[in-house]
Enzyme design. Structure first.
Site, PDB file in Angstrom:
ATOM      1  N   CYS A  59       0.829  -1.206   0.000  1.00  0.00           N
ATOM      2  CA  CYS A  59       0.000   0.000   0.000  1.00  0.00           C
ATOM      3  C   CYS A  59       0.875   1.272   0.000  1.00  0.00           C
ATOM      4  CB  CYS A  59      -0.968  -0.042   1.183  1.00  0.00           C
ATOM      5  SG  CYS A  59      -2.256   1.224   1.138  1.00  0.00           S
ATOM      6  N   GLY A  60       0.711   2.136   0.986  1.00  0.00           N
ATOM      7  CA  GLY A  60       1.428   3.403   1.016  1.00  0.00           C
ATOM      8  C   GLY A  60       2.934   3.274   1.048  1.00  0.00           C
TER       9      GLY A  60
END
Length: 204
Positions: A108-109
């Site tokens: 993800c991030g």
């Protein structure tokens, strides 16, 4: 014992590391009371971390206390706080790990952080979307290596999108040879379907 370090930072999405922590926690059960891997948390310092879900985590160690040339893997969870200057040091360590054939897993991030650092320009990878990387990263130049998939493993880098934590776990386990391919597939099949027959296969 082989050390697997999970980087913890404020606002981290702890749900994204749930499957991989579960997989390591089952090691004694699935390997006749033997354990090869130990999970530790690392942060820029030892101050308490507040996760996205509201949990408070006190890191086991600071970055300065870890010999990153002697670890099995470094795992980077998603967080909206990756842009903080505090997190630049772990990205440098991730780069060093990759150069030393040590596994790095980002989800993800954290993939955005790797994109900004230039790491994704050298590996096949995925993220929340190609548009996500293009829009939020000023430095990203790895478009030709982007793969639209929940998880992508290329050499010693495993990346995943926010919905890919189970596939990410499968790729990490295979990369580290934590279990046999048969057990890894059973783990994946059980948690993706809930069918008890796969849990029985896992225990065999």
């Amino acid at each position: 014992m082989k050390k697997v370090y999970v980087y913890v930072l404020n606002d981290m999405a702890e749900c994204e590391i749930g499957y991989i922590l579960q997989a390591f926690s089952m090691e004694k059960l699935l390997k006749n009371e033997t354990k090869e891997f130990e999970v530790k948390t690392v942060a820029c310092n030892k101050k308490p971390i507040l996760t996205l879900g509201g949990l408070t985590i006190i890191p086991d160690c600071a970055i300065s206390e870890v010999d990153f040339s002697n670890i099995a893997a470094l795992l980077l969870p998603g967080s909206s706080a990756w842009g903080s200057e505090d997190n630049q040091e772990i990205l440098k360590k991730a780069q060093e790990c990759l150069c030393n054939d040590i596994l790095v897993g980002a989800i993800c991030g954290a993939t955005l952080a790797l994109a900004d650092y230039g790491i994704l320009d050298r590996f096949k990878h995925t993220s929340n979307s190609l548009e996500y990387l293009n829009f939020f990263s000023k430095n990203y130049a790895g478009q030709d290596l982007y793969v639209c998939s929940n998880s992508v493993s290329d050499r010693n880098l495993v990346t995943a999108n926010s919905a890919g934590s189970l596939e990410w776990t499968k790729d990490i386990l295979k990369n580290l040879n934590v279990y046999s391919d048969k057990k890894i597939d059973a783990f994946y099949n059980y948690y993706s379907t809930g069918d008890a027959k796969y849990y029985d296969e896992l225990l065999q």
